[in-house]
Structures are given as structure tokens and as C-alpha cells.
Design an enzyme around this catalytic site. Structure first.
Site, PDB file in Angstrom:
ATOM      1  N   CYS A 166       0.826  -0.979  -0.211  1.00 50.99           N
ATOM      2  CA  CYS A 166       0.022   0.121  -0.094  1.00 50.99           C
ATOM      3  C   CYS A 166       1.029   1.202  -0.023  1.00 50.99           C
ATOM      4  CB  CYS A 166      -0.904   0.111   1.163  1.00 50.99           C
ATOM      5  SG  CYS A 166      -2.022   1.388   1.300  1.00 50.99           S
TER       6      CYS A 166
ATOM      7  N   LYS B 291       0.388  -9.901  -2.184  1.00 51.42           N
ATOM      8  CA  LYS B 291       0.073  -8.826  -3.134  1.00 51.42           C
ATOM      9  C   LYS B 291       1.276  -7.792  -3.298  1.00 51.42           C
ATOM     10  CE  LYS B 291      -3.554  -5.580  -4.379  1.00 51.42           C
ATOM     11  NZ  LYS B 291      -4.792  -5.011  -4.234  1.00 51.42           N
TER      12      LYS B 291
HETATM   13  C1  LIG Z   1     -10.180   3.154  -4.013  1.00 49.32           C
HETATM   14  C2  LIG Z   1      -9.273   2.319  -3.836  1.00 49.32           C
HETATM   15  C3  LIG Z   1      -9.042   1.505  -2.675  1.00 49.32           C
HETATM   16  C4  LIG Z   1      -8.104   0.507  -2.562  1.00 49.32           C
HETATM   17  N1  LIG Z   1      -7.866   0.090  -1.350  1.00 49.32           N
HETATM   18  C5  LIG Z   1      -7.202  -1.067  -1.492  1.00 49.32           C
HETATM   19  C6  LIG Z   1      -6.837  -1.903   0.013  1.00 49.32           C
HETATM   20  O1  LIG Z   1      -7.605  -1.558   0.806  1.00 49.32           O
HETATM   21  N2  LIG Z   1      -5.993  -2.805  -0.216  1.00 49.32           N
HETATM   22  C7  LIG Z   1      -5.103  -3.440  -1.137  1.00 49.32           C
HETATM   23  O2  LIG Z   1      -4.431  -4.173  -1.144  1.00 49.32           O
HETATM   24  N3  LIG Z   1      -5.362  -2.604  -2.427  1.00 49.32           N
HETATM   25  C8  LIG Z   1      -6.258  -1.520  -2.330  1.00 49.32           C
HETATM   26  N4  LIG Z   1      -6.585  -0.996  -3.728  1.00 49.32           N
HETATM   27  C9  LIG Z   1      -5.773  -1.454  -4.883  1.00 49.32           C
HETATM   28  C10 LIG Z   1      -6.399  -2.365  -5.801  1.00 49.32           C
HETATM   29  O3  LIG Z   1      -6.851  -3.401  -4.940  1.00 49.32           O
HETATM   30  C11 LIG Z   1      -5.930  -2.779  -7.005  1.00 49.32           C
HETATM   31  O4  LIG Z   1      -4.584  -3.310  -6.585  1.00 49.32           O
HETATM   32  C12 LIG Z   1      -5.526  -1.333  -8.101  1.00 49.32           C
HETATM   33  O5  LIG Z   1      -6.351  -0.364  -7.846  1.00 49.32           O
HETATM   34  C13 LIG Z   1      -5.088  -1.814  -9.481  1.00 49.32           C
HETATM   35  O6  LIG Z   1      -6.368  -2.461  -9.931  1.00 49.32           O
HETATM   36  P1  LIG Z   1      -7.504  -1.218 -10.680  1.00 49.32           P
HETATM   37  O7  LIG Z   1      -6.720  -0.690 -11.710  1.00 49.32           O
HETATM   38  O8  LIG Z   1      -8.424  -2.600 -11.298  1.00 49.32           O
HETATM   39  O9  LIG Z   1      -8.287  -0.563  -9.756  1.00 49.32           O
HETATM   40  C14 LIG Z   1      -7.425   0.203  -3.920  1.00 49.32           C
HETATM   41  C15 LIG Z   1      -7.557   0.973  -4.905  1.00 49.32           C
HETATM   42  C16 LIG Z   1      -8.649   1.780  -4.982  1.00 49.32           C
HETATM   43  C17 LIG Z   1      -8.881   2.398  -6.348  1.00 49.32           C
END
Ligand SMILES: Cc1cc2nc3c(=O)[nH]c(=O)nc-3n(C[C@H](O)[C@H](O)[C@H](O)COP(=O)(O)O)c2cc1C
Length: 313
Positions: A134, A170
Site C-alpha cells: 500500500c 500482493k
Molecule cells: C479506492 C481504492 C481503494 C483501494 N484499497 C485497497 C486496499 O485496501 N488494499 C489493497 O491491497 N489494495 C487496495 N487498492 C488497490 C486495488 O486493489 C488494485 O490493486 C489497484 O487499484 C489496481 O487495480 P485497478 O486498476 O483494477 O483498480 C485500492 C484501490 C482503489 C482504487
């Protein structure tokens, strides 16, 4: 004669998924936010937002901002904490026929270990996804995920405690070579790897001069990161996951069925969908149907025939 049904089932370590599409952490709450729109049993898996030992408020708003081809977020791991998660959120998911993967974050290795130990013993937890990536918290999060030695130590400590649930690590894209952190997680005994988390970014209001996010920096997600994520999945698959037959959950910018096919060809066994849920909350189920159509068009009977299949001639 009707066509033979297309087999969408995949195996991610000990988790049998009926199709390869999961929700991405943080983009559907604890599942309940998407359950308003469709039956979660239609998904391959549900991944919760990050859970920490104690409740967290997260960063003050604004903590989400739209950018040209995606989104920047600095939520700061806002969540209800382990106790309330186990009392309220996890039981609410039991009525669905879907594996639940709980994403875990922490400020110290001991905190990660405690949360993971408790979740491993909890009924209804199929997998634990370690968020070592994160970019939006000062302590914990990415600092555990950018150094291979730190990934190894943390994954190792957690692996001792997680004996029943699948352990998924992750990975952060904010590194020089993601194959190195992937190898560290694999050596520690992870059942699967998921990648990528968000890429660290920043936006500044040109007229006020203020950063768009209170936290100043945030994590970039959405279509903008997709080619980076596809490359990293391929890199990890070639260097680490492919030779060891370790499943990879690919994510980053997935929105259309073609994106799913692309990630599977890169080497992902399953995919997760984050930002696209904010565009259309039904994206995940649309992708399951679209993937079936894509396989029919490709003349393939099983989704597993796609994994790693990139033509290099
Ligand atoms: C609003 C938001 C909140 C997220 N919260 C977390 C989280 O709590 N833990 C985590 O491992 N990844 C979190 N992510 C990352 C997503 O799980 C993902 O790895 C990342 O957004 C890339 O995928 P995407 O382009 O489909 O969103 C978050 C992403 C977004 C946009």
C-alpha cells in the site's frame, strides 16, 4: 447438438474458483457494496478491503481524485478493524457461494501475524491476501513490499501461522524488478501472488497550487496502469511463477473481457477488478459472460488453455 460448455474453473492454490474473476481489494468494501447490484456467488472470489488489527479512520478527504485515464487514491486503509470484521462483515458473506479472500495490512510484522493467525482460524475465510504494497500509509504498507528481504521476513512469519487458508502475497509495482519481490514471496511459501497494487502518483491543482489529495501522494489505478501490470504479470510468470507453477492473480486497469484475456495470456490464472467497479458496479459479472464469449471465439474449451499463452514467433 449444443456446443460443449466452456470450462471457466481455475485453481488458485487451495482455492477452487468457478471462474477467474474476483473483486479487487478496496473497490467493493467487504463485498456488501457490490452485493446490492448482483449475486456475489457469480464471482470467482470476493477480495475484501484491507483489514488491520484495530479500526482505522484513514486519511481525511479528499482522498480520491479522478485523473485522465484512471484514479488516484489515498484512502489510508480505512477499515472497521479485525474484531468488527469478524462479527459483522464476514458473517454477511456466508450466504454467498463464493470463496472469500481477506486482504490484510499492518503497521508491524507482529500486527500482520496476529491478524492472519486469527483469520486462518475463522470459518469462511478461504484466503488471506497480504497487502505489503500500500503506497498510502506512513508506517507499514509499502515499506514491507519494496525490499525482497522484508517481503521474505513478513511472508515467512505469516506462513508459519497460516496453515489452512491460501496465502496470497500482493506485490507492489513501485520497485525496480518485481521478479525479486515475487521470488521472495514464493520462497517463503506463498500459495499465490497477486499483482499489481497501485503505482505511486501525485496531482496538483494548477491554479491553487494545492495537491489534489490531502495526503499529497496517492496510488494510481485504472486503465492508465494496465500495460504496466500486464508487463509485470508476464515478468513474474516467466521468472518465478511459471517455472514453479505458482498461480498469479493479475490486476490493474481491467475493464473489458479482452483485458481479462490479455492478463491470462500474460500468465495470470485469475484476475481482479478494482477501479472499473466505480464506472459500472456490474463490471465483474459482465466480464465473466464476456470471457465465455471470448473463449468461444478463440475456439477454446477451457479458460486454463489461455494461461501464459503469448505467441512469440
Ligand atoms: C479506492 C481504492 C481503494 C483501494 N484499497 C485497497 C486496499 O485496501 N488494499 C489493497 O491491497 N489494495 C487496495 N487498492 C488497490 C486495488 O486493489 C488494485 O490493486 C489497484 O487499484 C489496481 O487495480 P485497478 O486498476 O483494477 O483498480 C485500492 C484501490 C482503489 C482504487
Amino acid at each position: 447438438m449444443p456446443d460443449k460448455p466452456i470450462d471457466l474453473g481455475v485453481q488458485v492454490g487451495p482455492i477452487a474458483m468457478k471462474n477467474p474473476v474476483a473483486t479487487a481489494s478496496g473497490c467493493g468494501g467487504y463485498g456488501e457494496e457490490l452485493a446490492e447490484f448482483y449475486d456475489l456467488s457469480r464471482l470467482g472470489a470476493v477480495v475484501t478491503k484491507s483489514i488491520t488489527l484495530r479500526p482505522r479512520e484513514g486519511h481525511p478527504p479528499p482522498r480520491l481524485v479522478e485523473v485522465r485515464a484512471g484514479m488516484l487514491n489515498a484512502i489510508g486503509l480505512a477499515n472497521v478493524g479485525l474484531e468488527r470484521f469478524l462479527e459483522e462483515k464476514l458473517p454477511a458473506l456466508a450466504r454467498f457461494d463464493v470463496p472469500v479472500i481477506v486482504n490484510v495490512a499492518g503497521s508491524t510484522p507482529d500486527e500482520y501475524v496476529e491478524v492472519c493467525r486469527t483469520l486462518d482460524a475463522a470459518e469462511g475465510v478461504a484466503g488471506i491476501e497480504l497487502n505489503v504494497s500500500c503506497p498510502n500509509v506512513d508506517r507499514g504498507g509499502m515499506e514491507f513490499g519494496t525490499e525482497p528481504a522484508a517481503v521474505a521476513r513478513l511472508a515467512d512469519a505469516v506462513r508459519q501461522e497460516v496453515t489452512r487458508a491460501a496465502l496470497i502475497v500482493k506485490l507492489s509495482p513501485n520497485v525496480t524488478d518485481i521478479a525479486e519481490t515475487a521470488r521472495a514471496a514464493a520462497d517463503a511459501g506463498a500459495d499465490a501472488l497477486s499483482l499489481v497494487n497501485t503505482l505511486r502518483g501525485m496531482a496538483i491543482d494548477p491554479w491553487t497550487g494545492r495537491p489534489a489529495l490531502t495526503n499529497r501522494t496517492g496510488g494510481l489505478s485504472g486503465p492508465a496502469v494496465k500495460p504496466v501490470a500486464v508487463y509485470m504479470v508476464r515478468r513474474v510468470w516467466e521468472k518465478v511463477a511459471g517455472p514453479r507453477q505458482l498461480p498469479v492473480i493479475g490486476l490493474g486497469g481491467i475493464q473489458f473481457p479482452e483485458d481479462v484475456v490479455e492478463f491470462l495470456r500474460a500468465g495470470a490464472t485469475a484476475v481482479a477488478v478494482g477501479t472499473a467497479n466505480f464506472v459500472d458496479p456490474e463490471t465483474c459479472v459482465t466480464l465473466v459472460d464476456g470471457l465465455r464469449d471470448a473463449l468461444a471465439r478463440l475456439g477454446l474449451a477451457s479458460v486454463r488453455d489461455l494461461i501464459g499463452r503469448m505467441e512469440t514467433e
